[in-house]
Design a protein around this motif. Structure first.
Motif, PDB file in Angstrom:
ATOM      1  N   ILE A   1       7.341 -24.839 -44.161  1.00 39.98           N
ATOM      2  CA  ILE A   1       7.568 -24.059 -42.946  1.00 39.98           C
ATOM      3  C   ILE A   1       7.979 -22.662 -43.383  1.00 39.98           C
ATOM      4  O   ILE A   1       9.048 -22.475 -43.981  1.00 39.98           O
ATOM      5  N   VAL A   2       7.115 -21.678 -43.129  1.00 38.95           N
ATOM      6  CA  VAL A   2       7.324 -20.339 -43.671  1.00 38.95           C
ATOM      7  C   VAL A   2       7.284 -19.300 -42.557  1.00 38.95           C
ATOM      8  O   VAL A   2       6.767 -19.539 -41.464  1.00 38.95           O
ATOM      9  N   GLY A   3       7.827 -18.129 -42.860  1.00 35.26           N
ATOM     10  CA  GLY A   3       7.828 -17.034 -41.893  1.00 35.26           C
ATOM     11  C   GLY A   3       8.827 -15.975 -42.286  1.00 35.26           C
ATOM     12  O   GLY A   3       9.559 -16.109 -43.274  1.00 35.26           O
ATOM     13  N   ARG A   4       8.870 -14.926 -41.494  1.00 36.34           N
ATOM     14  CA  ARG A   4       9.845 -13.864 -41.718  1.00 36.34           C
ATOM     15  C   ARG A   4      11.257 -14.390 -41.449  1.00 36.34           C
ATOM     16  O   ARG A   4      11.424 -15.438 -40.822  1.00 36.34           O
ATOM     17  N   PRO A   5      12.295 -13.647 -41.869  1.00 39.51           N
ATOM     18  CA  PRO A   5      13.659 -14.077 -41.547  1.00 39.51           C
ATOM     19  C   PRO A   5      13.892 -14.115 -40.037  1.00 39.51           C
ATOM     20  O   PRO A   5      13.385 -13.280 -39.284  1.00 39.51           O
ATOM     21  N   ASN A   6      14.635 -15.121 -39.611  1.00 36.16           N
ATOM     22  CA  ASN A   6      15.125 -15.195 -38.233  1.00 36.16           C
ATOM     23  C   ASN A   6      14.029 -15.393 -37.191  1.00 36.16           C
ATOM     24  O   ASN A   6      14.158 -14.930 -36.051  1.00 36.16           O
ATOM     25  N   VAL A   7      12.940 -16.074 -37.548  1.00 32.87           N
ATOM     26  CA  VAL A   7      11.896 -16.368 -36.559  1.00 32.87           C
ATOM     27  C   VAL A   7      12.042 -17.782 -36.002  1.00 32.87           C
ATOM     28  O   VAL A   7      11.273 -18.172 -35.133  1.00 32.87           O
ATOM     29  N   GLY A   8      13.000 -18.565 -36.512  1.00 35.89           N
ATOM     30  CA  GLY A   8      13.234 -19.912 -35.999  1.00 35.89           C
ATOM     31  C   GLY A   8      12.730 -21.026 -36.880  1.00 35.89           C
ATOM     32  O   GLY A   8      12.528 -22.149 -36.411  1.00 35.89           O
ATOM     33  N   LYS A   9      12.538 -20.761 -38.182  1.00 39.25           N
ATOM     34  CA  LYS A   9      12.015 -21.791 -39.089  1.00 39.25           C
ATOM     35  C   LYS A   9      12.960 -22.984 -39.195  1.00 39.25           C
ATOM     36  O   LYS A   9      12.541 -24.134 -39.093  1.00 39.25           O
ATOM     37  N   SER A  10      14.238 -22.715 -39.427  1.00 40.48           N
ATOM     38  CA  SER A  10      15.192 -23.806 -39.612  1.00 40.48           C
ATOM     39  C   SER A  10      15.400 -24.589 -38.322  1.00 40.48           C
ATOM     40  O   SER A  10      15.600 -25.808 -38.347  1.00 40.48           O
ATOM     41  N   THR A  11      15.356 -23.906 -37.184  1.00 39.22           N
ATOM     42  CA  THR A  11      15.464 -24.609 -35.909  1.00 39.22           C
ATOM     43  C   THR A  11      14.292 -25.561 -35.729  1.00 39.22           C
ATOM     44  O   THR A  11      14.455 -26.713 -35.307  1.00 39.22           O
TER      45      THR A  11
END
Length: 442
Positions: A194-204
């Motif tokens: 699960i990848v993406g920029r910081p703070n886009v909701g990956k961990s959620t």
């Protein structure tokens, strides 16, 4: 496998000790507190005994929301552990935070081994005995950085593990075939990064998918520092989800923890069978999203695009994001696009079916006779400006890779035409496809 949780207040050397136990650099280490935030499970072995070592964030008695979440992760690691390895700074007196952790461990009814770290010489061992008053037994003086005393410490950990109840009786407990296959070289579960920029909701999204608050979630960018993975049993079989750190442009990546977080995220992408690229729809598709998607595409894994926070957009905003997808992510035109809200759960149920379809196509092998029939039909419908395909074969899967033996070099536009025909005929929509052209005589 039995579980050993490594806990303690920030900056006492927990991650350094974890790396020493593993014999390699897995946990990110930096000389400042707060680098480790999530709990990370890693297989380890000592004296013929295998176990999972769990690195945790620093335990803090603080009202700050992020500190509370990090401490909660450490508490959950203790709850799941067979043995707790409590690490303290052996060259300073016990602090109030050390005492708070000790009280919690006394209430947990878990086996605890107390490691007084940073004891680099015999002359410092006397300082370590001050920790006896924590009520957790005698401290084991060690130096995680130099390896001093760590062998004796691990002997003590294994001694406690041997005392744990043996639940692995084949006649009484079902075998964990998924875990065994994934750790002993058998068929392993597919890895989904699960990848993406910081703070886009990956961990959620990661926590919602696995049904557990496994990653620390906070509205501060950069909360996740390491690649955290969890094996999940789904209707389609086991899947290993990997939550990664947010990826920024190299010019904005600092040194130390942030650099190593980026390295781990890139490695997770390269090792993955599929990647879920999470995009913050409320901010639109940025150039940074485009660069990250290009990096994922180059890795050759199956891809699913997830437009997170879709529920926050009005009609005009949704139209704008759709136009940006066409403009900036057209090279991922084969990838399914899901409109979700990781926070509320909107559309998240569509992710697993999309991943199943993508990975099935990613692993697909097609019959050679059918492949050549499709290529010949495509050539009959539209001939190349010069040259033709003499024979085609699939050389590999993961992703599907085809070699075209030709009479001459084919124009890139014609190769894309053949790729489209092959993709359509064999339903390879959700996966990248590679075509290699081998002109006669090469």
């Amino acid at each position: 496998m039995p579980v050993v949780a490594v806990v303690g207040r920030p900056n006492v050397g927990k991650s350094t000790l974890v790396n020493r136990i593993l014999g390699r650099r897995e946990a990110i280490v930096e000389e400042r507190p707060g680098v480790t935030r999530d709990r990370k499970e890693l297989p380890a072995e000592w004296a013929g005994h295998e176990f999972l070592v769990v690195d945790t964030g620093g335990w803090l008695d603080s009202d700050h929301p992020l500190d509370r979440q990090v401490s909660a992760q450490a508490e959950r690691a203790v709850g799941d552990a067979d043995v707790v390895l409590f690490v303290v700074d052996g060259v300073v007196q016990p602090t109030e935070e050390d005492q708070s952790v000790a009280r919690l461990l006394q209430q947990s009814d878990k086996a605890v081994v107390l490691a007084a770290n940073k004891v680099d010489a015999d002359t410092r061992e006397a300082d370590a005995w001050a920790f006896s008053r924590l009520g957790l037994g005698d401290p084991w003086p060690v130096s995680a950085l130099h390896g001093r005393g760590t062998g004796d410490l691990l002997d003590e950990v294994v001694r406690h593990l041997n005392k744990a109840p043996d639940d692995a009786n084949d006649d009484e407990a079902p075998a964990d075939d998924v875990a065994r296959a994934d750790t002993e070289g058998g068929p392993s579960a597919p890895r989904v990064a699960i990848v993406g920029r910081p703070n886009v909701g990956k961990s959620t999204l990661f926590n919602r998918l696995i049904g557990d608050d496994r990653s620390v979630v906070h509205d501060m960018p950069g909360t996740t520092r390491d690649a955290i993975d969890t094996l999940v049993e789904t209707d389609g079989g086991p899947v290993r989800f990997v939550d990664t750190a947010g990826m920024r442009r190299k010019s904005r990546v600092g040194q130390g923890a942030e650099y190593y977080s980026l390295v781990r995220a890139l490695r997770a992408i390269d090792d993955a069978d599929a990647a879920v690229v999470v995009i913050d729809a409320s901010e639109g598709v940025t150039h940074q999203d485009q660069r990250l998607a290009e990096r994922v595409d180059a890795a050759g894994s199956a891809v699913v695009l997830a437009l997170n926070k879709w529920d926050t957009l009005d009609t005009e905003g949704r139209a704008r994001v759709r136009a940006q997808m066409v403009d900036r992510l057209s090279f991922l035109g084969y990838a399914p696009v899901l409109r979700i809200s990781a926070k509320t759960g909107l559309g998240v149920h569509t992710l697993l079916p999309a991943l199943d379809q993508a990975m099935e196509a990613y692993h697909r092998r097609v019959p050679t006779a059918e492949l050549n029939a499709v290529v010949q039909e495509a050539q009959a419908a539209q001939r190349a400006p010069h040259g033709r395909v003499l024979y085609a074969t699939q050389g590999a899967t993961d992703p599907p890779t085809f070699t075209l033996f030709t009479s001459a070099t084919l124009p890139p536009t014609y190769v894309r035409y053949l790729e489209r025909k092959i993709r359509e005929r064999f339903d390879l929509g959700p996966t990248p496809v590679k075509l290699r052209v081998r002109p006669r005589g090469d």
